[in-house]
Design an enzyme around this catalytic site. Structure first.
Site, PDB file in Angstrom:
ATOM      1  N   GLU A  38       0.645  -1.110  -0.129  1.00 12.82           N
ATOM      2  CA  GLU A  38      -0.124  -0.008  -0.260  1.00 12.82           C
ATOM      3  C   GLU A  38       0.912   1.033  -0.305  1.00 12.82           C
ATOM      4  OE1 GLU A  38      -2.320  -1.246   3.510  1.00 12.82           O
ATOM      5  OE2 GLU A  38      -3.106  -2.209   2.545  1.00 12.82           O
ATOM      6  N   GLU A 140      -6.348  28.909   2.453  1.00 12.00           N
ATOM      7  CA  GLU A 140      -7.988  29.697   3.618  1.00 12.00           C
ATOM      8  C   GLU A 140      -7.880  28.545   4.206  1.00 12.00           C
ATOM      9  OE1 GLU A 140     -11.106  27.884   0.278  1.00 12.00           O
ATOM     10  OE2 GLU A 140     -10.215  30.358   0.076  1.00 12.00           O
TER      11      GLU A 140
END
Length: 181
Positions: A38, A140
């Site tokens: 993985e 942001e």
């Protein structure tokens, strides 16, 4: 040829996000058997050890969702595609601290978690900081608070578990080994 190489037989893309991609690879092991890996793919990152004129290190305090807690870290950010690490370093320094520099020195680069991820992290240092009149807006969705510490205070933060991430621990250890502060 590397005698430990694992040859990829098949790759399955699992997730393609803003920061990471995840895939599962079927690999042939050096002994001929097969296994699964993985993998997290990441464009890389840059961190800066910023030192003020009064010999303090500028850190940022930031909430880290995977850990469900706030950490104190050196300023850092993700490399954008095609961006030179030095450019990322200055950009992140400006966005996260409101300081800039014209002088960076590469301290080291290393893989952050090579057992499952390919992220290569570059660490720079500067003691030539200039406060910006108008710092650029940061991301942001990123909220940070500046923390200025002496090296002794930073080592105390490590002991108290307030500094726990690898890059920042490395930075504190590096400065301690240098004996420059």
């Amino acid at each position: 040829m590397d005698k430990f190489e694992e040859k990829t037989i098949k790759t399955e893309a699992i997730y393609d996000g803003k920061v990471i991609q995840v895939q599962v690879d079927d690999v042939q092991l050096p002994n001929g058997k097969t296994s699964k890996r993985e993998l997290v793919k990441h464009s890389g990152a840059v961190a800066v050890i910023p030192i003020t004129k009064d010999n303090k290190i500028i850190f940022v305090k930031q909430y880290r969702k995977p850990l469900e807690k706030t950490l104190v870290e050196i300023p850092a950010g993700k490399l954008e595609k095609g961006e030179a690490p030095e450019t990322t370093a200055v950009r992140e320094l400006e966005e996260e601290t409101g300081y800039t520099t014209g002088e960076l020195s590469l301290v080291a680069n290393f893989y952050s978690s090579p057992g499952f991820a390919d992220e290569l992290l570059y660490i720079y240092i500067t003691d030539q900081l200039e406060k910006l009149d108008t710092p650029p807006a940061g991301d942001e969705d990123e909220f940070v608070e500046l923390v200025e510490l002496t090296l002794d205070e930073a080592k105390q933060y490590v002991e108290e578990g307030l500094i726990q991430d690898a890059k920042t621990n490395y930075a504190v250890l590096y400065l301690h080994a240098l004996g420059r502060m």
